[in-house]
Design an enzyme around this catalytic site. Structure first.
Site, PDB file in Angstrom:
ATOM      1  N   CYS A   1       0.874  -1.183   0.000  1.00  0.00           N
ATOM      2  CA  CYS A   1       0.000   0.000   0.000  1.00  0.00           C
ATOM      3  C   CYS A   1       0.906   1.226   0.000  1.00  0.00           C
ATOM      4  O   CYS A   1       1.460   1.600   1.039  1.00  0.00           O
ATOM      5  CB  CYS A   1      -0.923   0.014   1.211  1.00  0.00           C
ATOM      6  SG  CYS A   1      -1.926   1.522   1.280  1.00  0.00           S
TER       7      CYS A   1
ATOM      8  N   CYS B   1      -4.626   5.427  -5.194  1.00  0.00           N
ATOM      9  CA  CYS B   1      -3.997   4.136  -4.891  1.00  0.00           C
ATOM     10  C   CYS B   1      -2.558   4.211  -5.407  1.00  0.00           C
ATOM     11  O   CYS B   1      -2.328   4.322  -6.619  1.00  0.00           O
ATOM     12  CB  CYS B   1      -4.760   2.993  -5.561  1.00  0.00           C
ATOM     13  SG  CYS B   1      -3.991   1.376  -5.285  1.00  0.00           S
TER      14      CYS B   1
HETATM   15  N1  LIG Z   1      -6.479  -2.841  -2.039  1.00  0.00           N
HETATM   16  C1  LIG Z   1      -5.122  -3.143  -2.315  1.00  0.00           C
HETATM   17  C2  LIG Z   1      -4.114  -2.547  -1.426  1.00  0.00           C
HETATM   18  C3  LIG Z   1      -4.194  -1.051  -1.366  1.00  0.00           C
HETATM   19  C4  LIG Z   1      -3.245  -0.256  -2.201  1.00  0.00           C
HETATM   20  C5  LIG Z   1      -3.081   1.129  -1.683  1.00  0.00           C
HETATM   21  N2  LIG Z   1      -4.225   1.943  -1.562  1.00  0.00           N
HETATM   22  C6  LIG Z   1      -1.922   1.874  -2.285  1.00  0.00           C
HETATM   23  O1  LIG Z   1      -1.833   3.083  -2.068  1.00  0.00           O
HETATM   24  O2  LIG Z   1      -1.041   1.247  -2.883  1.00  0.00           O
HETATM   25  C7  LIG Z   1      -4.898  -4.663  -2.386  1.00  0.00           C
HETATM   26  O3  LIG Z   1      -5.654  -5.466  -1.799  1.00  0.00           O
HETATM   27  O4  LIG Z   1      -3.932  -5.040  -3.060  1.00  0.00           O
END
Ligand SMILES: N[C@@H](CCC[C@H](N)C(=O)O)C(=O)O
Length: 288
Positions: free
Chosen positions: A78, A225
């Site tokens: 993340c 993200c």
């Molecule tokens: N939902 C994702 C992980 C989250 C990624 C995050 N928000 C970022 O900033 O990289 C998963 O389950 O892979």
């Protein structure tokens, strides 16, 4: 009573991605999926990702981080949450560099300004077993989302990559012209992704500018993200849509991503502290 009850946490965001950081470095408690869901559902501690800092496992690292999605599932990476952890661990100190660890590996973080950090997100992986996919793409149109006419799929031929977590990037003219709330869950759970996937709609506006809208695995639509921004840039550069560095604009703000010649992907962006709070013990009675 859960060891999390009355525990302090920081409610933050990274470019609008909602993050809760909790410090469990002096505790052996591992947050359960039910506890994560309870925290996500509570007023004042809603998150897209919960970053639980545990005691370090590897010499030279500051912490081992478990990353939870809203649905209680765990993620390997993340990017936005890692910048928030870097803020928590360096704020009020004179340190500007630190090394942290997640299930996907070691991540070097650097403070660039009062609330701005970069994270070395490591090397992208393109092998189908690494992403993972259920099978190799023999046909680039292996994934088609058929909502309209049979010969005109609305989305097809994504770029797929692991940035420590699985990503599929669909190239479109205008990400916001699509109904991501409807197509996101269909694609996240497509049988080609045995571990599900984060789904991005990306438009290349210039060789150094990408517009991105993301449906996150386990969390749904988010305002940003970080790992998806990295996935979009490496996929765009690999297919000659952009150069190896670009600004990635998301609903919550901009991230800058560079795919260095040593194959590491560096993501930079903002962090913001919203408030610090304490978990309500009643949350965990309900979750137990
Ligand atoms: N939902 C994702 C992980 C989250 C990624 C995050 N928000 C970022 O900033 O990289 C998963 O389950 O892979």
């Amino acid at each position: 009573m859960s060891p999390l009850a009355n525990h302090p946490f920081w409610k933050m965001n990274g470019a609008g991605n909602e993050i809760v950081v909790v410090d469990l470095r002096r505790s052996s408690h591992v947050i359960s999926a039910a506890e994560a869901r309870a925290i996500a559902g509570a007023e004042g501690s809603h998150f897209d990702q919960l970053m639980a800092m545990h005691a370090p496992r590897t010499p030279g690292t500051e912490t081992f981080i478990r990353i939870y999605n809203t649905d209680g599932s765990e993620a390997g990476a993340c990017g936005n949450g890692t910048r928030c952890v870097a803020w928590v661990l360096t704020e009020g100190t004179d340190r500007d560099r630190l090394l942290v660890e997640t299930k996907a590996g070691l991540l070097a973080c650097r403070r660039l300004g009062p609330a701005s950090f970069s994270v070395d997100m490591g090397e992208p992986k393109f092998g189908w077993q690494d992403i993972p996919l259920a099978e190799e793409f023999r046909d680039t149109r292996a994934i088609e989302l058929q909502i309209g006419p049979i010969d005109a799929p609305v989305l097809h031929s994504p770029s797929v990559v692991s940035m420590g977590n699985p990503h599929a990037v669909f190239w479109v003219d205008d990400p916001y012209a699509h109904d991501l709330a409807k197509i996101g869950p269909m694609l996240e759970n497509h049988p080609i992704f045995p571990d599900r996937a984060n789904i991005s709609l990306a438009a290349v506006k210039a060789p150094d500018h990408i517009i991105l809208w993301v449906w996150e695995r386990g969390a749904g639509i988010t305002r940003a993200c970080g790992s998806a921004a990295c996935a979009a840039l490496v996929s765009a550069a690999r297919t000659k849509r952009t150069g190896r560095s670009a600004t990635v604009s998301l609903p919550g703000g901009d991230l800058v991503v560079e795919w260095r010649d040593d194959n590491h992907v560096i993501m930079s962006g903002p962090t913001e502290l919203e408030h610090a709070g304490e978990f309500d013990p009643a949350l965990f009675q309900a979750a137990a």
